[in-house]
Design a protein around this motif. Structure first.
Motif, PDB file in Angstrom:
ATOM      1  N   GLN A 104     -15.586   8.030  -0.787  1.00  0.00           N
ATOM      2  CA  GLN A 104     -14.466   8.947  -0.968  1.00  0.00           C
ATOM      3  C   GLN A 104     -13.270   8.520  -0.131  1.00  0.00           C
ATOM      4  O   GLN A 104     -12.126   8.515  -0.599  1.00  0.00           O
ATOM      5  CB  GLN A 104     -14.884  10.376  -0.604  1.00  0.00           C
ATOM      6  N   ALA A 105     -13.538   8.147   1.127  1.00  0.00           N
ATOM      7  CA  ALA A 105     -12.460   7.682   2.008  1.00  0.00           C
ATOM      8  C   ALA A 105     -11.849   6.385   1.491  1.00  0.00           C
ATOM      9  O   ALA A 105     -10.625   6.184   1.533  1.00  0.00           O
ATOM     10  CB  ALA A 105     -12.993   7.496   3.427  1.00  0.00           C
ATOM     11  N   SER A 106     -12.701   5.486   0.994  1.00  0.00           N
ATOM     12  CA  SER A 106     -12.210   4.211   0.455  1.00  0.00           C
ATOM     13  C   SER A 106     -11.353   4.426  -0.787  1.00  0.00           C
ATOM     14  O   SER A 106     -10.322   3.765  -0.970  1.00  0.00           O
ATOM     15  CB  SER A 106     -13.384   3.290   0.111  1.00  0.00           C
ATOM     16  N   ILE A 107     -11.766   5.369  -1.625  1.00  0.00           N
ATOM     17  CA  ILE A 107     -10.992   5.667  -2.833  1.00  0.00           C
ATOM     18  C   ILE A 107      -9.619   6.216  -2.474  1.00  0.00           C
ATOM     19  O   ILE A 107      -8.602   5.822  -3.060  1.00  0.00           O
ATOM     20  CB  ILE A 107     -11.759   6.648  -3.734  1.00  0.00           C
ATOM     21  N   LEU A 108      -9.569   7.114  -1.499  1.00  0.00           N
ATOM     22  CA  LEU A 108      -8.281   7.682  -1.081  1.00  0.00           C
ATOM     23  C   LEU A 108      -7.360   6.603  -0.524  1.00  0.00           C
ATOM     24  O   LEU A 108      -6.171   6.539  -0.870  1.00  0.00           O
ATOM     25  CB  LEU A 108      -8.515   8.774  -0.031  1.00  0.00           C
ATOM     26  N   ARG A 109      -7.911   5.746   0.326  1.00  0.00           N
ATOM     27  CA  ARG A 109      -7.108   4.674   0.918  1.00  0.00           C
ATOM     28  C   ARG A 109      -6.643   3.688  -0.155  1.00  0.00           C
ATOM     29  O   ARG A 109      -5.476   3.275  -0.179  1.00  0.00           O
ATOM     30  CB  ARG A 109      -7.909   3.950   1.992  1.00  0.00           C
ATOM     31  N   THR A 110      -7.554   3.328  -1.049  1.00  0.00           N
ATOM     32  CA  THR A 110      -7.208   2.388  -2.114  1.00  0.00           C
ATOM     33  C   THR A 110      -6.163   2.969  -3.056  1.00  0.00           C
ATOM     34  O   THR A 110      -5.257   2.264  -3.522  1.00  0.00           O
ATOM     35  CB  THR A 110      -8.467   2.002  -2.923  1.00  0.00           C
ATOM     36  N   THR A 111      -6.264   4.271  -3.325  1.00  0.00           N
ATOM     37  CA  THR A 111      -5.289   4.932  -4.186  1.00  0.00           C
ATOM     38  C   THR A 111      -3.903   4.896  -3.565  1.00  0.00           C
ATOM     39  O   THR A 111      -2.903   4.625  -4.247  1.00  0.00           O
ATOM     40  CB  THR A 111      -5.705   6.385  -4.453  1.00  0.00           C
ATOM     41  N   GLU A 112      -3.823   5.167  -2.263  1.00  0.00           N
ATOM     42  CA  GLU A 112      -2.532   5.127  -1.573  1.00  0.00           C
ATOM     43  C   GLU A 112      -1.947   3.716  -1.584  1.00  0.00           C
ATOM     44  O   GLU A 112      -0.752   3.525  -1.836  1.00  0.00           O
ATOM     45  CB  GLU A 112      -2.696   5.617  -0.135  1.00  0.00           C
ATOM     46  N   GLU A 113      -2.803   2.729  -1.299  1.00  0.00           N
ATOM     47  CA  GLU A 113      -2.329   1.339  -1.290  1.00  0.00           C
ATOM     48  C   GLU A 113      -1.879   0.896  -2.679  1.00  0.00           C
ATOM     49  O   GLU A 113      -0.860   0.203  -2.823  1.00  0.00           O
ATOM     50  CB  GLU A 113      -3.438   0.422  -0.785  1.00  0.00           C
ATOM     51  N   LEU A 114      -2.643   1.305  -3.691  1.00  0.00           N
ATOM     52  CA  LEU A 114      -2.291   0.943  -5.051  1.00  0.00           C
ATOM     53  C   LEU A 114      -0.963   1.575  -5.458  1.00  0.00           C
ATOM     54  O   LEU A 114      -0.126   0.929  -6.105  1.00  0.00           O
ATOM     55  CB  LEU A 114      -3.393   1.386  -6.012  1.00  0.00           C
ATOM     56  N   PHE A 115      -0.750   2.806  -5.052  1.00  0.00           N
ATOM     57  CA  PHE A 115       0.508   3.480  -5.363  1.00  0.00           C
ATOM     58  C   PHE A 115       1.687   2.752  -4.711  1.00  0.00           C
ATOM     59  O   PHE A 115       2.738   2.552  -5.334  1.00  0.00           O
ATOM     60  CB  PHE A 115       0.462   4.935  -4.879  1.00  0.00           C
ATOM     61  N   GLY A 116       1.494   2.345  -3.447  1.00  0.00           N
ATOM     62  CA  GLY A 116       2.551   1.603  -2.763  1.00  0.00           C
ATOM     63  C   GLY A 116       2.842   0.270  -3.422  1.00  0.00           C
ATOM     64  O   GLY A 116       4.003  -0.131  -3.579  1.00  0.00           O
ATOM     65  N   LEU A 117       1.787  -0.434  -3.831  1.00  0.00           N
ATOM     66  CA  LEU A 117       1.965  -1.712  -4.515  1.00  0.00           C
ATOM     67  C   LEU A 117       2.675  -1.537  -5.854  1.00  0.00           C
ATOM     68  O   LEU A 117       3.547  -2.337  -6.215  1.00  0.00           O
ATOM     69  CB  LEU A 117       0.601  -2.378  -4.746  1.00  0.00           C
ATOM     70  N   GLU A 118       2.297  -0.509  -6.576  1.00  0.00           N
ATOM     71  CA  GLU A 118       2.923  -0.279  -7.882  1.00  0.00           C
ATOM     72  C   GLU A 118       4.401   0.051  -7.733  1.00  0.00           C
ATOM     73  O   GLU A 118       5.221  -0.365  -8.553  1.00  0.00           O
ATOM     74  CB  GLU A 118       2.194   0.851  -8.610  1.00  0.00           C
ATOM     75  N   GLN A 119       4.747   0.796  -6.678  1.00  0.00           N
ATOM     76  CA  GLN A 119       6.154   1.095  -6.433  1.00  0.00           C
ATOM     77  C   GLN A 119       6.947  -0.185  -6.180  1.00  0.00           C
ATOM     78  O   GLN A 119       8.022  -0.396  -6.753  1.00  0.00           O
ATOM     79  CB  GLN A 119       6.300   2.039  -5.232  1.00  0.00           C
TER      80      GLN A 119
END
Length: 215
Positions: free
Chosen positions: A108-123
């Motif tokens: 769950q923690a990894s998913i949250l962190r990965t989601t945030e990183e992915l959002f930043g990369l997509e931006q």
């Protein structure tokens, strides 16, 4: 992932600066074309990394779903084991529940962190694509200016030969051309005048021919 992005960003900027330094004294259109090609390559590579990150996120979510399902299953089994009063079975079920609970929390923690990183990369990826698009617009603007400049230069050479190189030669060529056109025009007018006169004389002769009386 943040460190990886910074490394890519610095490498990307360094590559672009290097391109500008090498082509600074050359054709700005050619320099911009090279700049755009390099930017497109870097943007394409970034898109591949983002796609990989997205796939990793999906894999983490799949693992989390499996851990959740196993946790529910082992929790139910532990409740049944407690009813049997069998120590070993109870201990095994409890250890399984603990393992899946911990795994679920880590995932769950990894998913949250990965989601945030992915959002930043997509931006940032979208910013890169906008930057490339802006450069292409600038490319069209420069090409338009270049075309206008070349057109004006070509027209000026024709309309104002005295302002171009070898002006004397060009003026002489223009003078010869004008003289030739004048001579050609005079000859055409003369021939036209002669032809007109001949036609008029011929018509006059035809009209003056004696008419034969019918007996």
């Amino acid at each position: 992932m943040t460190t990886l992005w910074k490394r890519f960003k610095y490498a990307f900027e360094a590559d672009l600066h290097n391109v500008f330094d090498k082509k600074e004294q050359k054709n700005p259109i050619a320099m911009l074309n090279q700049y755009i090609r390099e930017a497109e390559k870097q943007t394409e590579k970034t898109g591949i990394w983002i796609e990989r990150q997205s796939q990793l996120k999906l894999q983490l979510e799949k693992e989390h779903q499996e851990a959740q399902e196993m946790l529910v299953k082992r929790t139910s089994q532990m409740e049944l084991a407690n009813q049997t009063n069998e120590g070993e079975l109870i201990d095994f079920a409890q250890s399984e529940v603990t393992a899946y609970t911990n795994r679920k929390e880590v995932l769950q923690a990894s998913i949250l962190r990965t989601t945030e990183e992915l959002f930043g990369l997509e931006q940032k990826y979208e910013e890169m694509k906008h930057k490339v698009k802006d450069m292409k617009v600038r490319q069209l603007q420069l090409m338009g200016k270049e075309n206008v400049t070349r057109a004006h230069h070509q027209m000026d050479r024709m309309l104002q030969p005295e302002s171009s190189n070898n002006g004397d030669k060009r003026l002489a060529a223009f003078d010869e051309m004008e003289q030739y056109i004048d001579r050609l025009g005079q000859r055409i007018e003369k021939e036209h005048g002669v032809s007109s006169m001949e036609r008029r004389l011929a018509m006059l002769e035809k009209n003056e021919e004696p008419k034969h009386e019918v007996v």
